[in-house]
Structure formats: C-alpha cells, structure tokens
Scaffold this motif. Sequence first.
Motif, PDB file in Angstrom:
ATOM      1  N   HIS A 271       0.767  -1.075   0.073  1.00 23.92           N
ATOM      2  CA  HIS A 271      -0.022   0.003   0.088  1.00 23.92           C
ATOM      3  C   HIS A 271       0.680   1.348   0.127  1.00 23.92           C
ATOM      4  CE1 HIS A 271       1.049   0.723   4.329  1.00 23.92           C
ATOM      5  NE2 HIS A 271       0.784  -0.559   4.368  1.00 23.92           N
ATOM      6  N   PRO A 272       0.441   2.474  -0.132  1.00 26.13           N
ATOM      7  CA  PRO A 272       1.128   3.759  -0.286  1.00 26.13           C
ATOM      8  C   PRO A 272       1.864   3.934   1.151  1.00 26.13           C
ATOM      9  CG  PRO A 272      -0.810   4.201  -1.633  1.00 26.13           C
ATOM     10  CD  PRO A 272      -1.025   2.651  -0.813  1.00 26.13           C
ATOM     11  N   PHE A 273       3.191   4.287   1.344  1.00 24.39           N
ATOM     12  CA  PHE A 273       3.612   4.417   2.573  1.00 24.39           C
ATOM     13  C   PHE A 273       2.870   5.243   3.458  1.00 24.39           C
ATOM     14  CE2 PHE A 273       7.993   3.278   0.418  1.00 24.39           C
ATOM     15  CZ  PHE A 273       8.033   2.253   1.042  1.00 24.39           C
ATOM     16  N   VAL A 274       1.989   6.476   2.944  1.00 25.97           N
ATOM     17  CA  VAL A 274       1.337   7.332   3.534  1.00 25.97           C
ATOM     18  C   VAL A 274      -0.017   7.109   3.779  1.00 25.97           C
ATOM     19  CG1 VAL A 274       3.086   9.105   3.561  1.00 25.97           C
ATOM     20  CG2 VAL A 274       1.157   8.950   1.929  1.00 25.97           C
ATOM     21  N   THR A 275      -0.363   5.861   3.671  1.00 22.76           N
ATOM     22  CA  THR A 275      -1.786   5.482   3.763  1.00 22.76           C
ATOM     23  C   THR A 275      -1.867   4.345   4.549  1.00 22.76           C
ATOM     24  OG1 THR A 275      -2.188   6.297   1.473  1.00 22.76           O
ATOM     25  CG2 THR A 275      -3.906   4.490   2.597  1.00 22.76           C
ATOM     26  N   THR A 276      -2.818   4.090   5.753  1.00 22.34           N
ATOM     27  CA  THR A 276      -3.006   3.145   6.433  1.00 22.34           C
ATOM     28  C   THR A 276      -4.142   2.177   6.076  1.00 22.34           C
ATOM     29  OG1 THR A 276      -2.335   4.421   8.536  1.00 22.34           O
ATOM     30  CG2 THR A 276      -3.668   2.287   8.789  1.00 22.34           C
ATOM     31  N   PRO A 277      -3.659   0.812   5.729  1.00 23.26           N
ATOM     32  CA  PRO A 277      -4.936  -0.112   5.097  1.00 23.26           C
ATOM     33  C   PRO A 277      -5.565  -0.526   6.294  1.00 23.26           C
ATOM     34  CG  PRO A 277      -2.579  -1.019   5.097  1.00 23.26           C
ATOM     35  CD  PRO A 277      -2.490   0.317   5.659  1.00 23.26           C
ATOM     36  N   LYS A 278      -6.877  -0.576   6.134  1.00 24.06           N
ATOM     37  CA  LYS A 278      -7.882  -0.832   6.967  1.00 24.06           C
ATOM     38  C   LYS A 278      -8.921  -1.789   6.537  1.00 24.06           C
ATOM     39  CE  LYS A 278      -7.722   3.844   8.562  1.00 24.06           C
ATOM     40  NZ  LYS A 278      -8.503   5.206   9.003  1.00 24.06           N
ATOM     41  N   VAL A 279      -9.625  -2.538   7.566  1.00 22.26           N
ATOM     42  CA  VAL A 279     -10.612  -3.498   7.095  1.00 22.26           C
ATOM     43  C   VAL A 279     -11.656  -3.106   8.019  1.00 22.26           C
ATOM     44  CG1 VAL A 279     -11.683  -6.002   7.246  1.00 22.26           C
ATOM     45  CG2 VAL A 279      -9.423  -5.317   6.178  1.00 22.26           C
ATOM     46  N   ALA A 280     -12.773  -2.678   7.591  1.00 23.55           N
ATOM     47  CA  ALA A 280     -13.991  -2.042   8.449  1.00 23.55           C
ATOM     48  C   ALA A 280     -13.629  -1.063   9.454  1.00 23.55           C
ATOM     49  CB  ALA A 280     -14.579  -3.330   9.065  1.00 23.55           C
ATOM     50  N   GLY A 281     -12.856  -0.239   8.953  1.00 23.81           N
ATOM     51  CA  GLY A 281     -12.149   1.105   9.787  1.00 23.81           C
ATOM     52  C   GLY A 281     -11.202   0.650  10.562  1.00 23.81           C
ATOM     53  N   ILE A 282     -10.683  -0.534  10.722  1.00 21.99           N
ATOM     54  CA  ILE A 282      -9.681  -0.839  11.851  1.00 21.99           C
ATOM     55  C   ILE A 282      -8.199  -1.189  11.057  1.00 21.99           C
ATOM     56  CG2 ILE A 282      -8.881  -2.650  13.517  1.00 21.99           C
ATOM     57  CD1 ILE A 282     -11.767  -3.364  13.618  1.00 21.99           C
ATOM     58  N   PRO A 283      -7.099  -0.528  11.512  1.00 17.73           N
ATOM     59  CA  PRO A 283      -5.998  -0.843  10.781  1.00 17.73           C
ATOM     60  C   PRO A 283      -5.553  -2.253  10.901  1.00 17.73           C
ATOM     61  CG  PRO A 283      -5.841   1.194  12.146  1.00 17.73           C
ATOM     62  CD  PRO A 283      -7.119   0.593  12.241  1.00 17.73           C
ATOM     63  N   THR A 284      -5.113  -2.658   9.683  1.00 22.85           N
ATOM     64  CA  THR A 284      -4.746  -4.198   9.340  1.00 22.85           C
ATOM     65  C   THR A 284      -3.218  -4.283  10.448  1.00 22.85           C
ATOM     66  OG1 THR A 284      -3.639  -3.597   7.536  1.00 22.85           O
ATOM     67  CG2 THR A 284      -5.979  -4.440   7.334  1.00 22.85           C
ATOM     68  N   GLY A 285      -2.554  -3.343  10.613  1.00 21.84           N
ATOM     69  CA  GLY A 285      -1.274  -3.335  11.081  1.00 21.84           C
ATOM     70  C   GLY A 285      -1.441  -2.835  12.535  1.00 21.84           C
TER      71      GLY A 285
END
Length: 331
Positions: A271-285
């Motif tokens: 994913h882009p470095f400055v974007t937080t990937p999320k599932v249902a609004g919760i960060p995956t990391g």
Amino acid sequence: MNLLWLQSGGCGGCTMSLLCHDARDLVALLRDAGINILWHPALSEQTGAEVIALLESCVRGDTPVDLLCIEGSMLRGPQGTGRFHMLAGTGRPMIAWVRDLAARAKHTLAIGSCAAWGGITAGGMNPSEACGLQCDGDTPGGLLGADYRAAAGLPVINVAGCPTHPAWVVETLLGLALGELDADGLDALARPRFYADHLVHHGCSRNEFYEFKASAEKASDLGCLMENLGCMGTQAHADCNVRPWNGGGSCITGGYACIACTEPGFEEPGHPFVTTPKVAGIPTGLPSDMPKAWFVALAALSKSATPKRVRDNARVDHPVVAPALRKARPK
C-alpha cells in the motif's frame, strides 16, 4: 581489529549517515577502541591498484579482516553472474569478492537494510536480482547462505535501517571490538538487540495523541500518524525516538510516518507508505503484542475520553489549545 568497508547496490546513504555521527573525530573514536580502518570508500585515500592489492591480500589471508562491513544489496544479476556490478579494475563481480572476503572475515556486518535484506534495490520486479548478505527479504539465504558463519562463529550481523542510524553502526563495531557483542546480543533477525529490542513508538513525541487515538488527517497535522497516514512505529523495531538522529530528530518528529525501514520487505508494504490499510475501519497493522479485540476496545474507550485540547490540536500544524494551568501543591 582491521575494518574493511565495501559498497554495492545502494545509494551510499548509510555512509552519509555514519559521517553524521556525534563523535567529533569518528576515526579517532574507532582507533581508540582498537579498530583500524583498512579501507572505506569515503574515508580512505587509496584508490585503484592500491585498493585492489589490499583486497587481494585480504583474500589470501595475508592481511586479516576482523570487521567486514558491506553496504548496499548484493546484485546477482543477470542470471546469477553478478555482472551488473563489476568491481572496477578486477574483472570480477562484487559478489565474488564479497564471498571470498566473508570466508576470511572474523565478523561480517550488513550495514543498512539493503545489505541485510535486499532493501529498496530488491523492490518491484527486481531485475538486478538484488538480495541481502544472508537474507532475501524475510527468507534466510541471500548471497552467503543461511548456514554461513563468520570465523568468530556469528552469522551476518544485520545493522538494518534505511539508512541505518550512525550510532547503531558505531556501537556494534565497538561492541565487537570490546568482546561485548555475542549471539545473545542479536535478535531473531540477527540485528543488535541494543536497538532492535525497542519499538519506534517508544519515546514518540506524538504519544499523547496515540493514547487518545487523536489522529492526524493530513501530513502537517500534529496528531498520531498511525490511524490514517501509514505510521508503523508501533510495530517497527528501532530506538529512533529514544536515540534522536543528529542529536534531535526522527522521521516522526519531522512529520513523516515511520515506514518500518529496519524490517525485511519494508520497501513493498502493499500500500502507499502514507496510507493506513484498514478493514472495516480498523488498521490491519496493529501494535506489536496487542490482540485485535483489545485494540478495538481501547480505541473506542480512548476516543470517548479524548480531551478537547488533544482533539483540536491533532488536526492542525501547531498547537491551538494550550494545556490548562494547574497548581501543583503537596498535600
């Protein structure tokens, strides 16, 4: 102890970082610890035939190599020949020189994430077949193989970072020279534990915003960078915010999210470095050692209790609400 430093597939940024070490005289600091710099591409005067003669002497075993420092990834291409990086004037690929020197070295160090895992050079389609000294990304092996051990019995010591902190390099060298760094001082990825047992989150100047999940929405905001802007400081192993760079800074202090540059595969997070990937609004990391359910409960509780000052300051580039004045009196 004799130190030999070579550069391969990289930008030279770890050397540039090293030259910013706090010591007024880096060479003298190393010399006082009994470390003699045989050759370093930015610090030594020898060039051309003189350097080749020195390397040949090291390979023969005539000149001992106690500390072999490799900066930059190992370029194995094309098709395993290593001819994408020939050591000038020798007719031999750099990977051949590194193999021969590593077979003689008392200690072998990967300086920076490129030398440790492959790093930026190994990203994408990796046409240069770049890898680390003893790892190819998070897979053991690399150029020297998973079973490689230097003469002193240690694997490649991965002083990872992009670039690596100058003090990580110097303290690793001093620890080896003084006999204070052994296998117990390395983590599971063979990184020195004196910095790898920390998280970048430790000492972060934005911790108050993190505690209340008061998040930044754009790059200039003061709030926590984890929820929206890709910060991986709660997962990345390093002491960047405990041990400031150049005496006073870190990526996060400078307003940029931690990209976990000490970790294998950081160059391709998916994913882009400055974007937080999320599932249902919760960060995956999620933060290290924290179960998902705990994080969700803590985040909900924290956001419901966020002081107005913290909430308002999180989304601006300078504090707009000062902390309340309270008299501190002994009771």
